[in-house]
Design a protein around this motif. Sequence first.
Motif, PDB file in Angstrom:
ATOM      1  N   ILE A   4       0.867  -1.177   0.000  1.00  0.00           N
ATOM      2  CA  ILE A   4       0.000   0.000   0.000  1.00  0.00           C
ATOM      3  C   ILE A   4       0.899   1.220   0.000  1.00  0.00           C
ATOM      4  CG2 ILE A   4      -1.793   1.252   1.259  1.00  0.00           C
ATOM      5  CD1 ILE A   4      -2.658  -1.467   2.435  1.00  0.00           C
ATOM      6  N   LYS A   5       0.794   2.038  -1.030  1.00  0.00           N
ATOM      7  CA  LYS A   5       1.712   3.160  -1.187  1.00  0.00           C
ATOM      8  C   LYS A   5       1.436   4.281  -0.201  1.00  0.00           C
ATOM      9  CE  LYS A   5       2.979   2.318  -5.865  1.00  0.00           C
ATOM     10  NZ  LYS A   5       2.404   1.659  -6.896  1.00  0.00           N
ATOM     11  N   LYS A   6       0.195   4.463   0.151  1.00  0.00           N
ATOM     12  CA  LYS A   6      -0.176   5.545   1.059  1.00  0.00           C
ATOM     13  C   LYS A   6      -0.696   4.914   2.351  1.00  0.00           C
ATOM     14  CE  LYS A   6      -3.713   9.022   1.549  1.00  0.00           C
ATOM     15  NZ  LYS A   6      -4.960   9.457   0.975  1.00  0.00           N
ATOM     16  N   ILE A 163     -19.378   4.170   7.841  1.00  0.00           N
ATOM     17  CA  ILE A 163     -18.232   4.650   7.070  1.00  0.00           C
ATOM     18  C   ILE A 163     -16.949   3.997   7.575  1.00  0.00           C
ATOM     19  CG2 ILE A 163     -16.813   6.695   6.574  1.00  0.00           C
ATOM     20  CD1 ILE A 163     -19.480   8.288   6.511  1.00  0.00           C
ATOM     21  N   PHE A 164     -16.822   3.880   8.901  1.00  0.00           N
ATOM     22  CA  PHE A 164     -15.652   3.228   9.496  1.00  0.00           C
ATOM     23  C   PHE A 164     -15.564   1.772   9.026  1.00  0.00           C
ATOM     24  CE2 PHE A 164     -13.989   0.514  12.894  1.00  0.00           C
ATOM     25  CZ  PHE A 164     -12.704   0.999  12.978  1.00  0.00           C
ATOM     26  N   ARG A 165     -16.678   1.055   9.073  1.00  0.00           N
ATOM     27  CA  ARG A 165     -16.685  -0.347   8.659  1.00  0.00           C
ATOM     28  C   ARG A 165     -16.241  -0.480   7.204  1.00  0.00           C
ATOM     29  NH1 ARG A 165     -19.517  -3.477   5.778  1.00  0.00           N
ATOM     30  NH2 ARG A 165     -21.197  -2.019   5.393  1.00  0.00           N
ATOM     31  N   LYS A 166     -16.764   0.382   6.345  1.00  0.00           N
ATOM     32  CA  LYS A 166     -16.397   0.323   4.923  1.00  0.00           C
ATOM     33  C   LYS A 166     -14.913   0.630   4.723  1.00  0.00           C
ATOM     34  CE  LYS A 166     -20.935   1.348   3.002  1.00  0.00           C
ATOM     35  NZ  LYS A 166     -21.778   2.339   2.323  1.00  0.00           N
ATOM     36  N   LYS A 167     -14.383   1.592   5.454  1.00  0.00           N
ATOM     37  CA  LYS A 167     -12.964   1.954   5.331  1.00  0.00           C
ATOM     38  C   LYS A 167     -12.078   0.792   5.772  1.00  0.00           C
ATOM     39  CE  LYS A 167     -11.036   5.262   4.074  1.00  0.00           C
ATOM     40  NZ  LYS A 167     -10.523   5.420   2.706  1.00  0.00           N
ATOM     41  N   VAL A 168     -12.433   0.139   6.872  1.00  0.00           N
ATOM     42  CA  VAL A 168     -11.656  -1.018   7.344  1.00  0.00           C
ATOM     43  C   VAL A 168     -11.713  -2.136   6.308  1.00  0.00           C
ATOM     44  CG1 VAL A 168     -11.553  -2.840   9.097  1.00  0.00           C
ATOM     45  CG2 VAL A 168     -11.838  -0.453   9.791  1.00  0.00           C
ATOM     46  N   GLU A 169     -12.890  -2.388   5.748  1.00  0.00           N
ATOM     47  CA  GLU A 169     -13.015  -3.417   4.710  1.00  0.00           C
ATOM     48  C   GLU A 169     -12.149  -3.080   3.498  1.00  0.00           C
ATOM     49  OE1 GLU A 169     -17.186  -3.774   3.875  1.00  0.00           O
ATOM     50  OE2 GLU A 169     -17.561  -4.976   5.680  1.00  0.00           O
ATOM     51  N   GLU A 170     -12.123  -1.815   3.113  1.00  0.00           N
ATOM     52  CA  GLU A 170     -11.319  -1.374   1.970  1.00  0.00           C
ATOM     53  C   GLU A 170      -9.829  -1.596   2.230  1.00  0.00           C
ATOM     54  OE1 GLU A 170     -10.094   2.971   0.443  1.00  0.00           O
ATOM     55  OE2 GLU A 170     -12.267   2.625   0.493  1.00  0.00           O
ATOM     56  N   VAL A 171      -9.365  -1.218   3.405  1.00  0.00           N
ATOM     57  CA  VAL A 171      -7.951  -1.407   3.760  1.00  0.00           C
ATOM     58  C   VAL A 171      -7.634  -2.903   3.824  1.00  0.00           C
ATOM     59  CG1 VAL A 171      -6.243  -1.074   5.601  1.00  0.00           C
ATOM     60  CG2 VAL A 171      -7.730   0.828   4.918  1.00  0.00           C
ATOM     61  N   TRP A 172      -8.540  -3.686   4.389  1.00  0.00           N
ATOM     62  CA  TRP A 172      -8.348  -5.140   4.476  1.00  0.00           C
ATOM     63  C   TRP A 172      -8.259  -5.742   3.080  1.00  0.00           C
ATOM     64  CZ3 TRP A 172      -6.739  -8.843   7.424  1.00  0.00           C
ATOM     65  CH2 TRP A 172      -7.041 -10.163   7.115  1.00  0.00           C
ATOM     66  N   GLN A 173      -9.159  -5.320   2.183  1.00  0.00           N
ATOM     67  CA  GLN A 173      -9.154  -5.841   0.821  1.00  0.00           C
ATOM     68  C   GLN A 173      -7.837  -5.517   0.119  1.00  0.00           C
ATOM     69  OE1 GLN A 173     -11.421  -7.865  -0.547  1.00  0.00           O
ATOM     70  NE2 GLN A 173     -10.090  -8.023  -2.322  1.00  0.00           N
ATOM     71  N   LYS A 174      -7.343  -4.294   0.278  1.00  0.00           N
ATOM     72  CA  LYS A 174      -6.057  -3.919  -0.320  1.00  0.00           C
ATOM     73  C   LYS A 174      -4.937  -4.800   0.220  1.00  0.00           C
ATOM     74  CE  LYS A 174      -7.012   0.969  -1.183  1.00  0.00           C
ATOM     75  NZ  LYS A 174      -6.710   2.339  -0.742  1.00  0.00           N
ATOM     76  N   SER A 175      -4.961  -5.068   1.516  1.00  0.00           N
ATOM     77  CA  SER A 175      -3.897  -5.888   2.104  1.00  0.00           C
ATOM     78  C   SER A 175      -3.971  -7.314   1.568  1.00  0.00           C
ATOM     79  CB  SER A 175      -3.978  -5.881   3.634  1.00  0.00           C
ATOM     80  OG  SER A 175      -5.075  -6.644   4.095  1.00  0.00           O
ATOM     81  N   GLN A 176      -5.178  -7.834   1.349  1.00  0.00           N
ATOM     82  CA  GLN A 176      -5.343  -9.177   0.813  1.00  0.00           C
ATOM     83  C   GLN A 176      -4.857  -9.251  -0.630  1.00  0.00           C
ATOM     84  OE1 GLN A 176      -6.205 -11.888   2.787  1.00  0.00           O
ATOM     85  NE2 GLN A 176      -5.806 -10.219   4.213  1.00  0.00           N
ATOM     86  N   GLU A 177      -5.164  -8.214  -1.424  1.00  0.00           N
ATOM     87  CA  GLU A 177      -4.706  -8.176  -2.811  1.00  0.00           C
ATOM     88  C   GLU A 177      -3.186  -8.152  -2.869  1.00  0.00           C
ATOM     89  OE1 GLU A 177      -6.670  -4.768  -4.403  1.00  0.00           O
ATOM     90  OE2 GLU A 177      -8.649  -5.733  -4.379  1.00  0.00           O
ATOM     91  N   CYS A 178      -2.572  -7.370  -2.015  1.00  0.00           N
ATOM     92  CA  CYS A 178      -1.115  -7.287  -1.989  1.00  0.00           C
ATOM     93  C   CYS A 178      -0.511  -8.599  -1.526  1.00  0.00           C
ATOM     94  CB  CYS A 178      -0.657  -6.147  -1.084  1.00  0.00           C
ATOM     95  SG  CYS A 178      -1.083  -4.539  -1.747  1.00  0.00           S
TER      96      CYS A 178
END
Length: 194
Positions: A4-6, A163-178
């Motif tokens: 994750i770059k940012k 909004i918090f739940r969605k943000k955590v899911e988004e960060v989790w998804q990025k980590s899984q993709e990486c």
Amino acid sequence: GLGIKKLEVVALPPKRVFEASPLPERFAVSVYYVESPNFIYEPIWAVARDRFDIKFRVHSFLDQRPHLNLPNVEELGRVLVWENFLDSVSVAVRFTMHDTWSIGLQEHLLKGRRVVTNQPMPFAYVSKPEPNHLEAALLDIRNQLLPDQEASKFYQQRLNHEIFRKKVEEVWQKSQECSELKTNPELSTIPSQT
């Protein structure tokens, strides 16, 4: 590490996202107390010693007390019913050596209370941690008879659980993709153009 770059920090929201409520009849200042070199209390205590017309309500998560023995300082220790406490104060003061993005201060703002701090944060009065600056801020705030609805709405949006739940899911998804790219190197290669 995760590709994750940012780096995005998602702060935990409070257990309950409050709405603004009427200010108490008597102006009162909320002070969170903890025995730590990261907090600056002397300017607050100096104003408390000089201004008996201002009530200070000192609370602590660890049931610590500053033992000031002043008639205008109520040393509560640990507060068990937080929403009732928030309803009993007009403003929170916190001077720290670090950023001040605490859930407690954000809950004060959710309730429409003002905040005075030496660290920048939306809708807060930024004050030098000096008695004369703090006293001026408190006297200005004491003249404001209505809760800060704009601050409350801002923090209701910012701390919204969905909004918090969605943000955590988004960060989790990025980590899984990486993580998948690291375990399957062929997924990360660009096919040659032949």
